[in-house]
Design an enzyme around this catalytic site. Sequence first.
Site, PDB file in Angstrom:
ATOM      1  N   SER A  38     -18.620  24.565 -44.237  1.00 35.87           N
ATOM      2  CA  SER A  38     -17.713  24.476 -45.391  1.00 35.87           C
ATOM      3  C   SER A  38     -17.851  23.133 -46.106  1.00 35.87           C
ATOM      4  CB  SER A  38     -16.267  24.646 -44.922  1.00 35.87           C
ATOM      5  OG  SER A  38     -15.835  23.434 -44.341  1.00 35.87           O
ATOM      6  N   SER A  41     -17.344  19.977 -44.160  1.00 34.79           N
ATOM      7  CA  SER A  41     -18.426  19.458 -43.311  1.00 34.79           C
ATOM      8  C   SER A  41     -19.635  19.002 -44.106  1.00 34.79           C
ATOM      9  CB  SER A  41     -18.885  20.553 -42.339  1.00 34.79           C
ATOM     10  OG  SER A  41     -17.801  21.028 -41.580  1.00 34.79           O
ATOM     11  N   CYS A 153     -18.292  41.823 -31.575  1.00 29.40           N
ATOM     12  CA  CYS A 153     -18.640  41.491 -30.173  1.00 29.40           C
ATOM     13  C   CYS A 153     -18.174  42.564 -29.179  1.00 29.40           C
ATOM     14  CB  CYS A 153     -18.065  40.135 -29.798  1.00 29.40           C
ATOM     15  SG  CYS A 153     -16.371  39.866 -30.339  1.00 29.40           S
ATOM     16  N   GLU A 205      -9.499  44.641 -35.117  1.00 30.13           N
ATOM     17  CA  GLU A 205     -10.504  44.837 -34.055  1.00 30.13           C
ATOM     18  C   GLU A 205     -10.639  46.308 -33.666  1.00 30.13           C
ATOM     19  OE1 GLU A 205     -12.123  42.183 -33.232  1.00 30.13           O
ATOM     20  OE2 GLU A 205     -13.116  42.569 -31.336  1.00 30.13           O
ATOM     21  N   ARG A 238      -5.935  40.282 -26.450  1.00 28.56           N
ATOM     22  CA  ARG A 238      -6.494  38.936 -26.233  1.00 28.56           C
ATOM     23  C   ARG A 238      -5.948  38.408 -24.900  1.00 28.56           C
ATOM     24  NH1 ARG A 238     -10.582  37.389 -28.872  1.00 28.56           N
ATOM     25  NH2 ARG A 238      -9.617  37.582 -30.914  1.00 28.56           N
ATOM     26  N   HIS A 245     -15.846  39.456 -22.689  1.00 27.93           N
ATOM     27  CA  HIS A 245     -14.878  40.526 -22.935  1.00 27.93           C
ATOM     28  C   HIS A 245     -15.039  41.584 -21.841  1.00 27.93           C
ATOM     29  CE1 HIS A 245     -14.209  38.622 -26.666  1.00 27.93           C
ATOM     30  NE2 HIS A 245     -14.844  39.431 -27.490  1.00 27.93           N
TER      31      HIS A 245
HETATM   32  P1  NAP Z   1     -15.232  29.697 -36.251  1.00 24.87           P
HETATM   33  O1  NAP Z   1     -15.385  29.036 -34.940  1.00 24.87           O
HETATM   34  O2  NAP Z   1     -13.914  29.668 -36.912  1.00 24.87           O
HETATM   35  O3  NAP Z   1     -16.336  29.063 -37.270  1.00 24.87           O
HETATM   36  C1  NAP Z   1     -16.318  29.337 -38.649  1.00 24.87           C
HETATM   37  C2  NAP Z   1     -17.482  28.634 -39.358  1.00 24.87           C
HETATM   38  O4  NAP Z   1     -17.438  28.975 -40.739  1.00 24.87           O
HETATM   39  C3  NAP Z   1     -17.463  27.131 -39.275  1.00 24.87           C
HETATM   40  O5  NAP Z   1     -18.779  26.622 -39.271  1.00 24.87           O
HETATM   41  C4  NAP Z   1     -16.771  26.744 -40.587  1.00 24.87           C
HETATM   42  O6  NAP Z   1     -17.187  25.474 -41.070  1.00 24.87           O
HETATM   43  C5  NAP Z   1     -17.328  27.790 -41.525  1.00 24.87           C
HETATM   44  N1  NAP Z   1     -16.411  27.983 -42.644  1.00 24.87           N
HETATM   45  C6  NAP Z   1     -15.057  28.160 -42.601  1.00 24.87           C
HETATM   46  N2  NAP Z   1     -14.540  28.259 -43.843  1.00 24.87           N
HETATM   47  C7  NAP Z   1     -15.594  28.128 -44.692  1.00 24.87           C
HETATM   48  C8  NAP Z   1     -15.727  28.128 -46.104  1.00 24.87           C
HETATM   49  N3  NAP Z   1     -14.645  28.256 -46.914  1.00 24.87           N
HETATM   50  N4  NAP Z   1     -16.958  27.998 -46.649  1.00 24.87           N
HETATM   51  C9  NAP Z   1     -18.043  27.855 -45.859  1.00 24.87           C
HETATM   52  N5  NAP Z   1     -17.998  27.826 -44.506  1.00 24.87           N
HETATM   53  C10 NAP Z   1     -16.773  27.965 -43.934  1.00 24.87           C
HETATM   54  O7  NAP Z   1     -15.636  31.246 -36.164  1.00 24.87           O
HETATM   55  P2  NAP Z   1     -16.659  31.963 -35.127  1.00 24.87           P
HETATM   56  O8  NAP Z   1     -15.938  32.454 -33.938  1.00 24.87           O
HETATM   57  O9  NAP Z   1     -17.859  31.095 -34.963  1.00 24.87           O
HETATM   58  O10 NAP Z   1     -17.019  33.275 -35.942  1.00 24.87           O
HETATM   59  C11 NAP Z   1     -17.945  33.275 -37.018  1.00 24.87           C
HETATM   60  C12 NAP Z   1     -18.167  34.726 -37.454  1.00 24.87           C
HETATM   61  O11 NAP Z   1     -18.747  35.470 -36.360  1.00 24.87           O
HETATM   62  C13 NAP Z   1     -16.869  35.484 -37.831  1.00 24.87           C
HETATM   63  O12 NAP Z   1     -17.145  36.342 -38.897  1.00 24.87           O
HETATM   64  C14 NAP Z   1     -16.540  36.263 -36.554  1.00 24.87           C
HETATM   65  O13 NAP Z   1     -15.785  37.397 -36.816  1.00 24.87           O
HETATM   66  C15 NAP Z   1     -17.939  36.606 -36.064  1.00 24.87           C
HETATM   67  N6  NAP Z   1     -18.051  36.849 -34.612  1.00 24.87           N
HETATM   68  C16 NAP Z   1     -17.494  35.991 -33.724  1.00 24.87           C
HETATM   69  C17 NAP Z   1     -17.663  36.233 -32.351  1.00 24.87           C
HETATM   70  C18 NAP Z   1     -17.071  35.333 -31.305  1.00 24.87           C
HETATM   71  O14 NAP Z   1     -17.139  35.700 -30.115  1.00 24.87           O
HETATM   72  N7  NAP Z   1     -16.506  34.179 -31.659  1.00 24.87           N
HETATM   73  C19 NAP Z   1     -18.402  37.316 -31.922  1.00 24.87           C
HETATM   74  C20 NAP Z   1     -18.977  38.175 -32.878  1.00 24.87           C
HETATM   75  C21 NAP Z   1     -18.796  37.932 -34.213  1.00 24.87           C
HETATM   76  P3  NAP Z   1     -16.245  24.144 -40.969  1.00 24.87           P
HETATM   77  O15 NAP Z   1     -16.385  23.639 -39.560  1.00 24.87           O
HETATM   78  O16 NAP Z   1     -16.875  23.241 -41.968  1.00 24.87           O
HETATM   79  O17 NAP Z   1     -14.842  24.584 -41.301  1.00 24.87           O
END
Ligand code: NAP
Length: 352
Positions: A38, A41, A153, A205, A238, A245
């Site tokens: 974002s 960062s 996931c 979900e 959760r 999971h």
């Molecule tokens: P997360 O930890 O919240 O990370 C989100 C990322 O997106 C961070 O790098 C954040 O950057 C960036 N971001 C947030 N707002 C933004 C904006 N306005 N513009 C550009 N970048 C932005 O989420 P996550 O768990 O990694 O999940 C990422 C994706 O994968 C989601 O769509 C989620 O549903 C999917 N997913 C997650 C999992 C899991 O187990 N966690 C599994 C399968 C799929 P900053 O640090 O700069 O805010």
Amino acid sequence: MRFNRKIAILGATGAVGQRFIELLQNHPWFEIEVLAASERSAGKKYKNACNWIMNSNLPNEIAEMSVVNVDLESVRKAGNVDIVFSALPGGLAGPIESELATEYPVFSKTSAHRMDSDVPLIIPEVNPEHAELIPIQKQARGWKGFISTDPNCSTIQLAMTLKPLMKFGLNKVIVTTMQALSGAGYPGVSSLDIIDNVIPFISYEEEKMETESQKILGIFKENRISAANFIISASCNRVNVKEGHLESVFVQLDYDPNVNEVEEAFRRFRGEPQKLQLPSAPETPIVVRDEPNRPQPRFDRNEAKGMSVVVGRVRKDPIMTMKYMCLGHNTIRGAAGGGILSAELMVTKGTA
Ligand code: NAP
């Protein structure tokens, strides 16, 4: 075979983005070129933009890289990219992924385009033939690149276990999940909400599990995917577990196989990643445990470096036909590892 592809990661500072970075260290074909996140960062060194939550150390060369914005122009300027992995929040990923796909193959972990009719939703062992949508998509949208998505996931591990059961005539599925905290990203669920607790709701979900499973197990015919025709009901929770999971699955089948036949179907299950010996492919996609108290997240989530799904407690069910437990590592097989395996498959086939 050897391929060289330079990678950009969108959402590089998040839970999934960090896992991509960890898994791509010493990858034989893929090298990280661009890290994007974002505006908060962008412009910072990665080590100052991200709170590294992996167990491994943050690699020095990654720590010193500058984070860029997630738009096409910024990614193009930042390096010579061949493939984009997207781990952005689902709500904002749609237009960003479409913009990047005009130029690059985009492998997305987000929900934004999963159900688009011309976008494949791929688990490489389960439905690699759905990648045939890609030339159709490129032509329809006039893009140089494309979007290929990975399922949610909790859906990935479920669909991997349903695939070998299709030969018994899959009619109905009921699944109850116990999902890890890292599935909610970082920082995710507040500790005061989850300590000493279970939260019986995860936004969208259940809908994702239900619709995505039918698309993944559907048939590619006449340039489109017809959804599989089993009925599925999901209930998602959760729980206070960091990673992995666990799911309790009930299936109704046309035939009435015994427990050994079902376990054997799981054990023998193989797909194209195993045939092609892709770098991230586990030897055995589904591992069956015999102990009465397995799989458990703490002990089983890292099976085959987190790329195998672990099944246990396969037994007859007096209402449906069969029931079992399955476990998958949500940020590895369920996210970054699954995305990397999809990209390996498409690179091998000359699609990316
Ligand atoms: P997360 O930890 O919240 O990370 C989100 C990322 O997106 C961070 O790098 C954040 O950057 C960036 N971001 C947030 N707002 C933004 C904006 N306005 N513009 C550009 N970048 C932005 O989420 P996550 O768990 O990694 O999940 C990422 C994706 O994968 C989601 O769509 C989620 O549903 C999917 N997913 C997650 C999992 C899991 O187990 N966690 C599994 C399968 C799929 P900053 O640090 O700069 O805010």
